[in-house]
Scaffold this active site. Structure first.
Site, mmCIF file in Angstrom:
data_model
loop_
_atom_site.group_PDB
_atom_site.id
_atom_site.type_symbol
_atom_site.label_atom_id
_atom_site.label_comp_id
_atom_site.label_asym_id
_atom_site.label_seq_id
_atom_site.Cartn_x
_atom_site.Cartn_y
_atom_site.Cartn_z
ATOM 1 N N ARG A 9 27.379 52.844 -67.619
ATOM 2 C CA ARG A 9 27.951 54.182 -67.779
ATOM 3 C C ARG A 9 29.133 54.081 -68.747
ATOM 4 O O ARG A 9 29.853 53.088 -68.765
ATOM 5 C CB ARG A 9 28.444 54.730 -66.442
ATOM 6 C CG ARG A 9 28.885 56.183 -66.598
ATOM 7 C CD ARG A 9 29.713 56.674 -65.438
ATOM 8 N NE ARG A 9 30.274 57.974 -65.795
ATOM 9 C CZ ARG A 9 31.322 58.511 -65.233
ATOM 10 N NH1 ARG A 9 31.972 57.867 -64.299
ATOM 11 N NH2 ARG A 9 31.760 59.694 -65.619
ATOM 12 N N HIS A 10 29.334 55.099 -69.567
ATOM 13 C CA HIS A 10 30.427 55.063 -70.532
ATOM 14 C C HIS A 10 31.789 54.932 -69.850
ATOM 15 O O HIS A 10 31.964 55.280 -68.680
ATOM 16 C CB HIS A 10 30.415 56.313 -71.420
ATOM 17 C CG HIS A 10 30.623 57.590 -70.670
ATOM 18 N ND1 HIS A 10 31.870 58.001 -70.220
ATOM 19 C CD2 HIS A 10 29.757 58.548 -70.290
ATOM 20 C CE1 HIS A 10 31.754 59.156 -69.597
ATOM 21 N NE2 HIS A 10 30.471 59.521 -69.624
ATOM 22 N N SER A 13 36.206 59.056 -70.377
ATOM 23 C CA SER A 13 36.207 59.964 -71.522
ATOM 24 C C SER A 13 37.331 60.982 -71.392
ATOM 25 O O SER A 13 37.944 61.123 -70.327
ATOM 26 C CB SER A 13 34.865 60.700 -71.615
ATOM 27 O OG SER A 13 34.738 61.608 -70.523
ATOM 28 N N GLU A 14 37.573 61.711 -72.470
ATOM 29 C CA GLU A 14 38.548 62.799 -72.418
ATOM 30 C C GLU A 14 38.138 63.831 -71.380
ATOM 31 O O GLU A 14 38.984 64.415 -70.691
ATOM 32 C CB GLU A 14 38.668 63.444 -73.796
ATOM 33 C CG GLU A 14 39.256 62.524 -74.857
ATOM 34 C CD GLU A 14 39.159 63.091 -76.256
ATOM 35 O OE1 GLU A 14 38.588 64.190 -76.424
ATOM 36 O OE2 GLU A 14 39.652 62.437 -77.195
ATOM 37 N N ASN A 16 36.468 63.207 -68.572
ATOM 38 C CA ASN A 16 36.817 62.657 -67.260
ATOM 39 C C ASN A 16 38.301 62.825 -66.970
ATOM 40 O O ASN A 16 38.694 63.206 -65.867
ATOM 41 C CB ASN A 16 36.471 61.169 -67.186
ATOM 42 C CG ASN A 16 35.005 60.861 -67.354
ATOM 43 O OD1 ASN A 16 34.649 59.853 -67.965
ATOM 44 N ND2 ASN A 16 34.124 61.700 -66.837
ATOM 45 N N ARG A 59 31.168 58.923 -76.524
ATOM 46 C CA ARG A 59 31.713 58.217 -75.370
ATOM 47 C C ARG A 59 30.801 57.081 -74.911
ATOM 48 O O ARG A 59 31.288 56.067 -74.396
ATOM 49 C CB ARG A 59 32.026 59.197 -74.232
ATOM 50 C CG ARG A 59 30.859 60.032 -73.708
ATOM 51 C CD ARG A 59 31.404 61.172 -72.867
ATOM 52 N NE ARG A 59 30.392 61.957 -72.171
ATOM 53 C CZ ARG A 59 29.789 63.017 -72.674
ATOM 54 N NH1 ARG A 59 30.051 63.408 -73.921
ATOM 55 N NH2 ARG A 59 28.911 63.709 -71.948
ATOM 56 N N GLU A 83 23.785 62.790 -71.474
ATOM 57 C CA GLU A 83 24.096 63.417 -70.192
ATOM 58 C C GLU A 83 23.301 64.721 -70.071
ATOM 59 O O GLU A 83 22.706 65.216 -71.043
ATOM 60 C CB GLU A 83 25.610 63.680 -70.122
ATOM 61 C CG GLU A 83 26.143 64.321 -68.855
ATOM 62 C CD GLU A 83 25.804 63.549 -67.593
ATOM 63 O OE1 GLU A 83 24.688 63.757 -67.074
ATOM 64 O OE2 GLU A 83 26.645 62.785 -67.103
#
Length: 213
Positions: A9-10, A13-14, A16, A59, A83
């Site tokens: 999973r990345h 991120s911004e 998140n 991401r 996603e």
């Protein structure tokens, strides 16, 4: 035919960090997310990896870069590894989604397998897309170990699928944390789970899973 698939999973991120539901919106990693990507690459550096695939979103792609550099491998971008498409939820803060789309968001929270994002994909459609793409990747990589950098809902629904869960039981599979590693093997015509959501190598870099996604 055999194939090992390592899912990552990345990193954070911004979306998140600020609790924005990104879906297909192409926002990047935070500084923490980049550090997490480096840690994951270090964790996987001694694993045999023959091919690296990534969602084409920043991401995920930028999470794959450190491992690609270590292994000297190109990253194959694949938009089918994205996603879930969030429709009217795209790039919208979760607090606003909860207020404006309370009924559909409630299903997302409480029975995610039945969720249909307003104007976007259903979770079932996302699961079917991911399973179909992973099966295609396996067909192209017999006997290899493949790393796939993707997103939370694809990982969660894929591992629900290989564990024989119904759509009503997807809720039983936890969200994988940022930059965590999950692994499955395809052998003798079926998938088996090796591990799910491994992130103990992350030490103090683990970021909490925001409520929602």
């Amino acid at each position: 035919m055999t194939c090992n698939i390592i899912f990552v999973r990345h990193g954070q991120s911004e979306g998140n960090l600020y609790r924005d539901f990104l879906g297909h919106t192409d926002r990047d990693l935070t500084d923490l997310g980049r550090c997490q990507a480096e840690k994951t690459a270090e964790f996987l550096k001694d694993r045999r990896i023959d091919v690296i695939y990534s969602s084409d979103l920043k991401r995920a792609f930028h999470t794959a870069l450190p491992l690609a550099r270590i292994k000297g491998l190109p990253i194959i971008k694949n938009e089918n590894l994205r996603e879930i498409y969030a429709g009217l939820w795209e790039n919208v803060n979760i607090s606003t989604i909860k207020e404006k789309y309370s009924e559909s968001y409630g299903i997302w929270q409480n029975n995610i397998g039945r969720a249909v994002l307003d104007g976007g994909e259903s979770v079932l459609q996302l699961q079917e897309r991911i399973v179909k793409e992973i099966e295609k990747i396996i067909m192209e990589n017999d006997g290899k170990t493949v790393a796939v950098f993707t997103h939370a809902t694809p990982v969660r629904t894929f591992f629900s699928y290989i564990n024989g869960k119904s759509i009503d039981e997807i809720i039983d599979i936890p969200w994988p944390l940022n930059a965590s590693v999950s692994e499955a093997v395809f052998k003798d015509g079926k998938f088996s789970q090796i591990c799910y959501g491994v992130c103990d190598f992350m030490a103090d870099l683990t970021s909490p899973m925001p409520k929602g996604i």
